[in-house]
Design a protein around this motif. Structure first.
Motif, PDB file in Angstrom:
ATOM      1  N   LYS A 111       0.834  -1.211   0.000  1.00  0.00           N
ATOM      2  CA  LYS A 111       0.000   0.000   0.000  1.00  0.00           C
ATOM      3  C   LYS A 111       0.866   1.258   0.000  1.00  0.00           C
ATOM      4  O   LYS A 111       0.577   2.221  -0.712  1.00  0.00           O
ATOM      5  CB  LYS A 111      -0.923   0.018   1.217  1.00  0.00           C
ATOM      6  CG  LYS A 111      -2.028  -0.995   1.167  1.00  0.00           C
ATOM      7  CD  LYS A 111      -2.851  -0.890   2.438  1.00  0.00           C
ATOM      8  CE  LYS A 111      -3.887  -1.971   2.544  1.00  0.00           C
ATOM      9  NZ  LYS A 111      -4.610  -1.898   3.817  1.00  0.00           N
ATOM     10  N   ALA A 112       1.918   1.249   0.793  1.00  0.00           N
ATOM     11  CA  ALA A 112       2.814   2.409   0.843  1.00  0.00           C
ATOM     12  C   ALA A 112       3.506   2.609  -0.506  1.00  0.00           C
ATOM     13  O   ALA A 112       3.665   3.745  -0.970  1.00  0.00           O
ATOM     14  CB  ALA A 112       3.850   2.231   1.952  1.00  0.00           C
ATOM     15  N   ILE A 116      -6.804   5.313  -1.879  1.00  0.00           N
ATOM     16  CA  ILE A 116      -8.033   5.740  -1.196  1.00  0.00           C
ATOM     17  C   ILE A 116      -8.300   4.896   0.036  1.00  0.00           C
ATOM     18  O   ILE A 116      -8.675   5.404   1.093  1.00  0.00           O
ATOM     19  CB  ILE A 116      -9.242   5.687  -2.155  1.00  0.00           C
ATOM     20  CG1 ILE A 116      -9.111   6.767  -3.221  1.00  0.00           C
ATOM     21  CG2 ILE A 116     -10.551   5.830  -1.392  1.00  0.00           C
ATOM     22  CD1 ILE A 116     -10.090   6.618  -4.369  1.00  0.00           C
ATOM     23  N   LEU A 117      -8.101   3.593  -0.074  1.00  0.00           N
ATOM     24  CA  LEU A 117      -8.411   2.673   1.018  1.00  0.00           C
ATOM     25  C   LEU A 117      -7.310   2.577   2.077  1.00  0.00           C
ATOM     26  O   LEU A 117      -7.524   1.983   3.129  1.00  0.00           O
ATOM     27  CB  LEU A 117      -8.709   1.276   0.453  1.00  0.00           C
ATOM     28  CG  LEU A 117      -9.933   1.196  -0.463  1.00  0.00           C
ATOM     29  CD1 LEU A 117     -10.060  -0.195  -1.060  1.00  0.00           C
ATOM     30  CD2 LEU A 117     -11.194   1.613   0.271  1.00  0.00           C
ATOM     31  N   ASP A 118      -6.158   3.158   1.793  1.00  0.00           N
ATOM     32  CA  ASP A 118      -5.035   3.100   2.739  1.00  0.00           C
ATOM     33  C   ASP A 118      -5.160   4.221   3.771  1.00  0.00           C
ATOM     34  O   ASP A 118      -4.901   5.391   3.478  1.00  0.00           O
ATOM     35  CB  ASP A 118      -3.715   3.222   1.984  1.00  0.00           C
ATOM     36  CG  ASP A 118      -2.504   3.139   2.890  1.00  0.00           C
ATOM     37  OD1 ASP A 118      -2.661   2.863   4.096  1.00  0.00           O
ATOM     38  OD2 ASP A 118      -1.379   3.342   2.381  1.00  0.00           O
ATOM     39  N   THR A 119      -5.531   3.871   4.975  1.00  0.00           N
ATOM     40  CA  THR A 119      -5.723   4.878   6.025  1.00  0.00           C
ATOM     41  C   THR A 119      -4.406   5.525   6.460  1.00  0.00           C
ATOM     42  O   THR A 119      -4.421   6.551   7.126  1.00  0.00           O
ATOM     43  CB  THR A 119      -6.420   4.259   7.258  1.00  0.00           C
ATOM     44  OG1 THR A 119      -5.638   3.157   7.715  1.00  0.00           O
ATOM     45  CG2 THR A 119      -7.820   3.785   6.902  1.00  0.00           C
ATOM     46  N   ALA A 159      -6.601  10.942  -5.118  1.00  0.00           N
ATOM     47  CA  ALA A 159      -7.021   9.661  -5.692  1.00  0.00           C
ATOM     48  C   ALA A 159      -8.533   9.618  -5.852  1.00  0.00           C
ATOM     49  O   ALA A 159      -9.052   9.135  -6.863  1.00  0.00           O
ATOM     50  CB  ALA A 159      -6.527   8.510  -4.814  1.00  0.00           C
ATOM     51  N   LEU A 160      -9.239  10.136  -4.882  1.00  0.00           N
ATOM     52  CA  LEU A 160     -10.697  10.187  -4.953  1.00  0.00           C
ATOM     53  C   LEU A 160     -11.149  11.081  -6.114  1.00  0.00           C
ATOM     54  O   LEU A 160     -12.081  10.744  -6.861  1.00  0.00           O
ATOM     55  CB  LEU A 160     -11.260  10.692  -3.620  1.00  0.00           C
ATOM     56  CG  LEU A 160     -12.764  10.611  -3.448  1.00  0.00           C
ATOM     57  CD1 LEU A 160     -13.253   9.182  -3.543  1.00  0.00           C
ATOM     58  CD2 LEU A 160     -13.155  11.208  -2.095  1.00  0.00           C
TER      59      LEU A 160
END
Length: 165
Positions: free
Chosen positions: A88-89, A128-131, A141-142
């Motif tokens: 994710k990073a 987007i999903l990576d908090t 990204a959104l």
């Protein structure tokens, strides 16, 4: 800016890419992989000098495009393969570099813009999903879901707002 210091034995085993820019992005993660340990400090030990003739301050060139694509893809594949927990990073970093170069590509270079846009699209859902991703990157990204033209418009407005602040 963040500073990184490495022992010579770490950096002498990793070669900088020939003919590409974004050398730091292409090598820092490889340097860190060579380290036995990493130390973090908040102490200010580094003076950053802005060099106005640097690559990052120049007008857009196709070399920037080629480097961006190659370096971000290699970074993502290397990290995802060797350290799946950091995938994710790696996606966030690849997204970030492609986002930055996308806004520099002149509109007339449609093919280059399209290729970078496709790279952005490839990583956006993960970002987007990576908090843990930066809020700025998650928002960017959104915004990609609104399309490339709206995305580009928002980026221009954001840059103007930043210049006033």
């Amino acid at each position: 800016p963040h500073c990184k210091l490495f022992k010579r034995k770490v950096v002498e085993n990793v070669r900088f890419p020939v003919g590409l820019i974004y050398e730091d992005l292409a090598t820092i993660y490889r340097f860190i992989n060579q380290c036995d340990r990493v130390v973090f400090s908040t102490e200010k030990l580094y003076l950053y000098r802005v060099y106005f003739g640097s690559t990052m301050r120049q007008n857009y060139t196709s070399k920037m495009f080629n480097s961006c694509i190659q370096v971000s893809q290699k970074l993502y594949s290397d990290i995802s393969e060797k350290f799946p927990e950091l995938e994710k990073a790696a996606a966030s970093r690849a997204f970030s570099v492609n986002r930055a170069i996308y806004f520099q590509i002149p509109r007339a270079l449609k093919q280059e813009r399209l290729q970078v846009w496709q790279e952005i699209i490839k990583y956006r859902k993960t970002v987007i999903l990576d908090t843990h991703a930066r809020k700025r990157e998650r928002l960017a990204a959104l915004l990609t879901y609104s399309g490339s033209e709206i995305f580009h418009l928002f980026a221009g407005l954001y840059r103007r707002w930043q210049m006033r602040s």
